[in-house]
Design a protein around this motif. Structure first.
Motif: not given
Length: 113
Positions: A1-13, A18-28
């Motif tokens: 399960x820790x492997x799934x948790x690590x994958x989930x954490x990677x996806x989350x990061x 991606x969301x931060x990049x989109x927000x930055x591009x939107x502000x620009x």
């Protein structure tokens, strides 16, 4: 399960990144839109000012063109009247010379026999 948790954490990061990049591009993009809206406002103001100036110049030009037409008409009428005076003066001079010649003949003692 820790492997799934690590994958989930990677996806989350990655999702957060991606969301931060989109927000930055939107502000620009938002800054670019704001700059173009400001430029549009300046251009519209300039167009209004130039349109008003063009209207004033057109009005002034119309008055000046009408005045010039009046000058042209007055000059043409004056020149025509002056030409008539010259013609009358020429005719008068011709008649006066002819009459002077006739008077000279009439008073010349050799003209009477």
């Amino acid at each position: 399960m820790t492997q799934q948790g690590a994958a989930l954490q990677t996806y989350n990061n990655e999702l957060v990144k991606c969301i931060e990049e989109l927000c930055s591009k939107r502000e620009q993009l938002n800054r670019q839109i704001q700059q173009e809206e400001e430029e549009k406002g300046r251009l519209q103001h300039d167009i209004r000012v130039l349109t008003e100036k063009l209207s004033r110049v057109n009005e002034s030009l119309a008055h000046r063109l009408a005045a010039r037409a009046d000058f042209d008409r007055t000059i043409a009428e004056t020149e025509a009247a002056y030409m008539k005076i010259l013609e009358s003066s020429q005719t008068l001079l011709s008649v006066l010379k002819q009459e002077t010649g006739n008077l000279s003949k009439a008073t010349d003692p050799r003209g009477c026999n």
